[in-house]
Design an enzyme around this catalytic site. Structure first.
Site, mmCIF file in Angstrom:
data_model
loop_
_atom_site.group_PDB
_atom_site.id
_atom_site.type_symbol
_atom_site.label_atom_id
_atom_site.label_comp_id
_atom_site.label_asym_id
_atom_site.label_seq_id
_atom_site.Cartn_x
_atom_site.Cartn_y
_atom_site.Cartn_z
ATOM 1 N N CYS A 78 0.083 -1.515 8.955
ATOM 2 C CA CYS A 78 1.059 -0.887 9.844
ATOM 3 C C CYS A 78 0.308 -0.333 11.040
ATOM 4 C CB CYS A 78 1.802 0.225 9.118
ATOM 5 S SG CYS A 78 3.000 1.038 10.162
ATOM 6 N N LEU A 79 0.327 -1.090 12.120
ATOM 7 C CA LEU A 79 -0.411 -0.687 13.310
ATOM 8 C C LEU A 79 0.446 -1.061 14.511
ATOM 9 C CD1 LEU A 79 -3.198 0.409 14.208
ATOM 10 C CD2 LEU A 79 -3.998 -1.946 14.276
#
Lengths: 434, 147
Positions: free
Chosen positions: B83-84
């Site tokens: 999750c970036l």
């Protein structure tokens, strides 16, 4: 949405102007310098013809924009439109501006090129946007002039990287390309839906092949002209080749090496090649991200919440990405300039008139973005109305739901209401567009 | 976009310390990646294997990156998905493979349990940070060994 309506209108206006201006371009398309008129006349005629043809179709398209843009087009109309686009995107060696061209070299695939072709070509011809140059993979400062000329001579008009047929289209029989009708290739035993699916697949494969042939044909002419003993007037002479490629620069996005000047981002003055610029666009219509409603089916969401944000600058993330281009002051060749073959280093461009920089946003080259957003909203409205209708008619049919005597009329009322709501919304979208 | 050899070449000739990325022999869009766990993080001394894939639209579309090595991190789930923001909505075509991998490395140095992908890990991280970090250390020792 961070969009200013006034700006959008202004962009649309430019789009319309561009269409009518196409006619002016066709006249300007003949090169400024004269001489050897007789030998050239044949070529010029064919060039002018081709541009005139474009103009005619641009004109008819201009008319069609005045009709309802939300009208559903028939498959044949859509096919004709796509084919015309693909044809317009062929790089033509004699349509050159300051050593570059009016169509992209082909770093990105054809179906990713969704900008307004007329607008971009006009911007390039007006020297408001850098032309599409043929890039070099790499540049070495130690190359001698002779080496540079040799390398530039070896450049193709168009990339060969993207001409491979995609896997899903490979084994398709595409029939005789010279025959525009390919109904005979469609399996009539299939369901109507599958037939139209097959049709669009075959069309895609055929267009893919056609496009390769169109570009290859142009490439061959380009090569032949290069090999001719006397330099073709549309081809750059060695002085121009060196002027273009000796002091080039790299586009920070595609890492390819291009002649200068490049377009610059308005916000942070970073270079960007035209081919990368035309790839940058606002986000596809979507529901706001921050809402944690991902489990909810799109059908159940309010279509009016569908948004599309304008593109950000790829370098500094400033919203409403825009570029500026300052035309080169030491060469004005090709369309509206001198012949590329007659270029000399003292071909200075007069800069007495200081013009204000022309700012081009991603929306500017896609004036139909709002129509696309509205179309997506309408599609969703239709889907959600259908879902409601199915749901309600199920209730009508299912007697177990008929507990109250007046339910039936109630439901019918709701169905009518839903239908009215839908046509109202559709109407609003139309008038909003006007 | 055709994968530009220029970017790959520079990635190899001028590598980032602690990060390697090598294109696959058969598919130049597919990279085998390794990232060293940042110092003073629970991932220190670990070598994490990742895979990176450049989609057809790269660089207009973000590369796809996934951890192959098991890792205990609030922003990386059991499947190794990360999750970036720059891999999703905040992707910019001016970013490169290099910057993406640096950002992944930075994510290891500073986990963000308030924007989790692995909810159970994030919960653990918020409730009992020391305990969670210990688990992360254990997992690093267990799975992120030098080959």
């Amino acid at each position: 949405m961070g969009n200013v309506p006034a700006k959008a209108e202004q962009d649309e206006e430019y789009a319309n102007q561009t269409r009518s201006r196409r006619r002016t371009i066709s006249n300007a398309n003949s090169f400024a310098s004269s001489g050897t008129a007789r030998t050239r006349s044949k070529r010029t005629t064919s060039l002018v013809d081709s541009v005139l043809n474009n103009t005619n179709s641009a004109r008819s398209r201009g008319n069609s924009t005045s009709e309802n843009p939300y009208r559903r087009r028939s498959p044949k109309e859509r096919e004709a439109f796509k084919e015309k686009r693909a044809q317009d995107l062929v790089v033509r060696f004699n349509e050159t501006v300051d050593g570059g061209y009016l169509s992209p070299f082909g770093c990105y695939t054809l179906d990713k090129l969704d900008y307004d072709i007329d607008i971009v070509k006009t911007l390039i011809i007006e020297r408001k946007l850098a032309p599409f140059y043929i890039p070099l993979q790499d540049f070495n400062q130690t190359w001698s002039d002779d080496e540079i000329v040799k390398i530039v001579d070896g450049l193709p008009l168009h990339s060969s990287n993207n001409v491979e047929i995609p896997d899903e289209l490979e084994d398709l029989s595409i029939g005789d390309l010279s025959n525009p009708n390919f109904d005979y290739l469609i399996d009539k035993k299939l369901s109507k839906k599958d037939q139209s699916r097959q049709r669009s697949k075959i069309f895609k494969a055929r267009l893919y092949q056609k496009r390769i042939i169109w570009q290859e044909t142009e490439n061959e002419v380009f090569l032949e002209k290069k090999l001719e003993e006397q330099l073709n007037k549309y081809l750059p002479n060695d002085a121009l080749k060196l002027n273009l490629y000796k002091n080039g620069t790299e586009c920070p996005i595609c890492f390819l090496y291009f002649p200068k000047p490049m377009n610059y981002s308005k916000c942070c003055q970073q270079p960007i090649c035209t081919e990368c610029f035309v790839q940058i666009k606002r986000s596809a219509p979507h529901f706001p991200h921050d809402e944690n409603v991902e489990d909810v089916d799109d059908v159940d969401k309010d279509p009016n919440l569908l948004i599309s944000e304008p593109s950000n600058c790829p370098y500094c993330a400033t919203p409403d990405f825009a570029v500026i281009y300052n035309q080169p002051n030491d060469r004005k060749v090709g369309i509206n300039g001198i012949l590329p073959s007659q270029y000399t280093l003292d071909n200075k461009v007069s800069t007495d008139t200081v013009t204000e920089p022309f700012v081009i946003t991603s929306d500017f080259i896609r004036p139909d973005w709002k129509i696309k957003l509205n179309k997506d909203r309408l599609k969703l409205q239709r889907r959600s109305a259908n879902a409601t209708a199915i749901h309600l008619s199920n209730q009508l049919v299912d007697p177990s739901h008929n507990s109250a005597t007046n339910t039936r009329t109630e439901l019918e009322d709701r169905l009518v209401e839903e239908a009215i709501k839908l046509s109202l919304e559709e109407d609003n979208a139309k008038s909003e567009n006007k | 976009m055709h994968n530009n050899p220029q970017e790959t070449e520079r990635l190899i000739s001028d590598p980032v310390p602690g990060i390697t990325a090598e294109p696959h022999d058969d598919n130049l869009r597919y990279f085998k990646v390794s990232i060293e766990g940042p110092e003073q993080s629970p991932y220190e001394k670990g070598i994490f294997q990742l895979e990176l894939y450049l989609p057809d639209d790269y660089p207009m579309e973000a590369p796809k990156v996934r951890f192959l090595t098991k890792i205990y991190h609030p922003n990386i789930d059991r499947l190794g998905r990360i999750c970036l923001d720059i891999l999703k909505t905040n992707w910019s075509p001016a970013l490169q493979i290099r910057t993406v991998l640096l950002s992944v490395q930075a994510l290891l140095a500073s986990p963000n349990p308030n924007d989790p992908l692995a909810n159970d890990v994030a919960e653990d991280w918020i409730k009992n940070e020391e305990g969670a970090k210990n688990t992360a250390r254990e997992w690093t020792l267990l799975y992120a060994k030098k080959e």
